[in-house]
Design a protein around this motif. Sequence first.
Motif, PDB file in Angstrom:
ATOM      1  N   LEU A   1       0.833  -1.211   0.000  1.00 19.93           N
ATOM      2  CA  LEU A   1       0.000   0.000   0.000  1.00 19.93           C
ATOM      3  C   LEU A   1       0.864   1.256   0.000  1.00 19.93           C
ATOM      4  O   LEU A   1       1.940   1.293   0.605  1.00 19.93           O
ATOM      5  CB  LEU A   1      -0.919   0.009   1.221  1.00 19.93           C
ATOM      6  CG  LEU A   1      -1.954  -1.111   1.261  1.00 19.93           C
ATOM      7  CD1 LEU A   1      -2.770  -1.014   2.548  1.00 19.93           C
ATOM      8  CD2 LEU A   1      -2.882  -1.065   0.044  1.00 19.93           C
ATOM      9  N   MET A   2       0.377   2.289  -0.654  1.00 21.90           N
ATOM     10  CA  MET A   2       1.109   3.553  -0.735  1.00 21.90           C
ATOM     11  C   MET A   2       1.320   4.176   0.650  1.00 21.90           C
ATOM     12  O   MET A   2       2.349   4.787   0.908  1.00 21.90           O
ATOM     13  CB  MET A   2       0.368   4.538  -1.641  1.00 21.90           C
ATOM     14  CG  MET A   2       0.464   4.199  -3.115  1.00 21.90           C
ATOM     15  SD  MET A   2       2.156   4.250  -3.778  1.00 21.90           S
ATOM     16  CE  MET A   2       2.387   6.024  -3.925  1.00 21.90           C
ATOM     17  N   SER A   3       0.325   4.024   1.539  1.00 23.24           N
ATOM     18  CA  SER A   3       0.481   4.614   2.872  1.00 23.24           C
ATOM     19  C   SER A   3       1.674   3.991   3.597  1.00 23.24           C
ATOM     20  O   SER A   3       2.353   4.660   4.376  1.00 23.24           O
ATOM     21  CB  SER A   3      -0.808   4.428   3.680  1.00 23.24           C
ATOM     22  OG  SER A   3      -1.194   3.064   3.658  1.00 23.24           O
ATOM     23  N   ASP A   4       1.926   2.710   3.335  1.00 21.43           N
ATOM     24  CA  ASP A   4       3.102   2.066   3.931  1.00 21.43           C
ATOM     25  C   ASP A   4       4.385   2.396   3.172  1.00 21.43           C
ATOM     26  O   ASP A   4       5.476   2.382   3.741  1.00 21.43           O
ATOM     27  CB  ASP A   4       2.912   0.538   3.932  1.00 21.43           C
ATOM     28  CG  ASP A   4       1.765   0.102   4.835  1.00 21.43           C
ATOM     29  OD1 ASP A   4       1.575   0.741   5.895  1.00 21.43           O
ATOM     30  OD2 ASP A   4       1.060  -0.859   4.476  1.00 21.43           O
TER      31      ASP A   4
ATOM     32  N   GLU B   1       5.140   5.227   1.370  1.00 18.59           N
ATOM     33  CA  GLU B   1       5.559   6.620   1.202  1.00 18.59           C
ATOM     34  C   GLU B   1       6.954   6.914   1.779  1.00 18.59           C
ATOM     35  O   GLU B   1       7.790   7.500   1.083  1.00 18.59           O
ATOM     36  CB  GLU B   1       4.521   7.590   1.791  1.00 18.59           C
ATOM     37  CG  GLU B   1       4.920   9.043   1.558  1.00 18.59           C
ATOM     38  CD  GLU B   1       3.874  10.053   2.015  1.00 18.59           C
ATOM     39  OE1 GLU B   1       2.890   9.657   2.666  1.00 18.59           O
ATOM     40  OE2 GLU B   1       4.045  11.246   1.703  1.00 18.59           O
TER      41      GLU B   1
ATOM     42  N   GLU C   1      -0.264  -1.041  -5.239  1.00 18.55           N
ATOM     43  CA  GLU C   1      -1.008   0.213  -5.362  1.00 18.55           C
ATOM     44  C   GLU C   1      -0.218   1.243  -6.178  1.00 18.55           C
ATOM     45  O   GLU C   1      -0.800   2.112  -6.836  1.00 18.55           O
ATOM     46  CB  GLU C   1      -1.342   0.786  -3.971  1.00 18.55           C
ATOM     47  CG  GLU C   1      -2.356   1.919  -4.049  1.00 18.55           C
ATOM     48  CD  GLU C   1      -2.622   2.589  -2.705  1.00 18.55           C
ATOM     49  OE1 GLU C   1      -2.098   2.148  -1.677  1.00 18.55           O
ATOM     50  OE2 GLU C   1      -3.369   3.590  -2.719  1.00 18.55           O
TER      51      GLU C   1
ATOM     52  N   SER D   1      -4.841   6.872  -3.684  1.00 16.66           N
ATOM     53  CA  SER D   1      -4.033   7.667  -2.737  1.00 16.66           C
ATOM     54  C   SER D   1      -3.512   8.930  -3.413  1.00 16.66           C
ATOM     55  O   SER D   1      -2.300   9.109  -3.575  1.00 16.66           O
ATOM     56  CB  SER D   1      -2.851   6.833  -2.213  1.00 16.66           C
ATOM     57  OG  SER D   1      -3.309   5.728  -1.478  1.00 16.66           O
TER      58      SER D   1
ATOM     59  N   GLU E   1      -3.293  12.095  -2.491  1.00 19.29           N
ATOM     60  CA  GLU E   1      -2.449  13.042  -1.741  1.00 19.29           C
ATOM     61  C   GLU E   1      -1.023  12.518  -1.620  1.00 19.29           C
ATOM     62  O   GLU E   1      -0.057  13.266  -1.823  1.00 19.29           O
ATOM     63  CB  GLU E   1      -3.021  13.315  -0.345  1.00 19.29           C
ATOM     64  CG  GLU E   1      -4.395  13.992  -0.333  1.00 19.29           C
ATOM     65  CD  GLU E   1      -5.540  12.999  -0.489  1.00 19.29           C
ATOM     66  OE1 GLU E   1      -5.275  11.764  -0.520  1.00 19.29           O
ATOM     67  OE2 GLU E   1      -6.701  13.436  -0.589  1.00 19.29           O
ATOM     68  N   ILE E   2      -0.899  11.240  -1.261  1.00 17.67           N
ATOM     69  CA  ILE E   2       0.447  10.657  -1.141  1.00 17.67           C
ATOM     70  C   ILE E   2       1.167  10.752  -2.489  1.00 17.67           C
ATOM     71  O   ILE E   2       2.343  11.112  -2.569  1.00 17.67           O
ATOM     72  CB  ILE E   2       0.360   9.179  -0.676  1.00 17.67           C
ATOM     73  CG1 ILE E   2      -0.229   9.100   0.732  1.00 17.67           C
ATOM     74  CG2 ILE E   2       1.733   8.521  -0.735  1.00 17.67           C
ATOM     75  CD1 ILE E   2      -0.528   7.673   1.198  1.00 17.67           C
TER      76      ILE E   2
END
Lengths: 337, 337
Positions: free
Chosen positions: A83-86, A88, A107, A115, A117-118
């Motif tokens: 995942l992008m949140s992980d 970044e 992702e 995602s 914003e990221i």
Amino acid sequence: MTATKPTRVVLYGAGLMGSIIIRYLVEKGFELVGVIDNNPDLVGKDAGQVGGLGRDLGLTVSADADEVLSREADIAVLTLLSLMSDMEPFFARCARHGVNAISTCEEAFYPRTTSPEITDRLDALAKEHGVTLTGSGYQDVYWGNLATVIAGSTQRIDAMEGVSSYNVDDYGIALAKVHGVGMIPDEFQREIADANVPSFAMNVPGWIASQLGLHMTGITQVLMPRYSDHPVKSTTLGRDIEPGQALGMAARATATTEEGIDIVMEVRGVVYEPGDVDLNDWVIRGEPTTAVSVDKPNTVELTCGTIVNRIPQVIAAPAGFTTLESLPPAKYLLPAK
Amino acid sequence: MTATKPTRVVLYGAGLMGSIIIRYLVEKGFELVGVIDNNPDLVGKDAGQVGGLGRDLGLTVSADADEVLSREADIAVLTLLSLMSDMEPFFARCARHGVNAISTCEEAFYPRTTSPEITDRLDALAKEHGVTLTGSGYQDVYWGNLATVIAGSTQRIDAMEGVSSYNVDDYGIALAKVHGVGMIPDEFQREIADANVPSFAMNVPGWIASQLGLHMTGITQVLMPRYSDHPVKSTTLGRDIEPGQALGMAARATATTEEGIDIVMEVRGVVYEPGDVDLNDWVIRGEPTTAVSVDKPNTVELTCGTIVNRIPQVIAAPAGFTTLESLPPAKYLLPAK
């Protein structure tokens, strides 16, 4: 005569995929200049042994990412999380060191839909440092260009419908987690369904729409967990998945476009039982309707193969978070002589 | 706001393929400015009727090629004959009129292997007049980019093996002739086998090798006529093919390369009997081995669809006889609003 300087590559993550990529990089004449992993079982080991080469490369796995990324690599291959949140911080670290990065993060294939914003932050950071960040792998060919190549022979498209399945046990713990493997229904509902974790299917319509110049008007996903009624062994979890626990899930993303073309992608990721095989089918509906099917694709090797073949194009690509629908398809690189 | 000027297209040949292409061009917003055919049944007819639009386009089929090619078209679509030796004067006429040309001529897909002198002459002429000449159609996607897209996900290729079949009755008399349809064994031997007519399969390895940067060291073809043991109706011949006459043939081309990758293409073109369907399969052998299959491709519509989708890329391509492995894959064009 001047010898061509080999491309310098750092591998970030030496797990299931990374260990294959070590061998692929060496076979294709890339210069592996560093391997980063914080797994204590790997730190200090020679990369040649981790890659199953049966010989040392004189390069040991290190947990010191900043030091390894200071070795003037042309690109880092990131085989870490889904995942992008992980991802970044890992992408950002490469960018700050002025190192291009290509990741197997699913992702990252087309993260603007799920995602934005990221992706915008990483895009700005990558441009500031003059590097390209991107995602690739199996999806780049089999969920992307395989479908759009067929589209290029079609007079009128009404819908593009893809379905793909893979064995969650082949891809490590990060991927198993986002598929809800081993969860009971309450957990699945809370941690996957209610959390609305974007499935890998959600990144496909945006990639295709962007390449074809279509404008998405909406996208929804349906997550369908699959539960076992008998114990199923999972090598990734290191235990049996018990009756009533999820083997994984099917996720279907459905996108509509201004142009009236629906793009539907269903991704089935479960712990396989004996007899299950990978599949990858597309139907392009319209004039004419065309169906294409890949027979038992080896999704793991094809992910690693695509990543390595993409390296020269990514190094040459414009700075930013540059998704690969904007470049020509991945091109086969010859092994080194 | 300025409206975009529509692309002006001439159709050269209004037979089986051409009549479909008329409709496809109109649906996609191209401006059809002329249709050339010397068939007395067609000359003077409105192009809209020939294209099955059910309405007139105010444009009649003309046998005066030079006049029609003087109408300042951006490109001519040539749906005429299957061999470069037959097509040279038509390509040359377009070039002399300063009109780009894209042809369904199968050999034109990659003619350097089988007709290098003709290709060189046309290449020089095209450059002199600043136009692009090329061949495209079904083969551009299903014998070309479908295989090379898979190659781009592969770590090591040992061989690329394609097989494709189509109904000779769908493509008109020119194609039937070069497949030996209706010939008895002596005729087939003399007119096809001994004449060493290059089969369509012969143009595939060169196209693929060129795109992948491989160097062909040799290529051979084997022609395998298929004879019927009972009468089979041929609409193209307008008669039954009798027992002992050829329904067509399978042609297999095998190329070797300096890089050790074999490229094998088998093309089966026969008059179909009930139950026969088109097929198109590729196996890319290596690490990993990947097999892809197209289910009953509509080769006629896909040929016309690819030709029309390719038009903008061909107009923008460098002058010369420019084969399309050198450009990105054909890209889906949206229908006009």
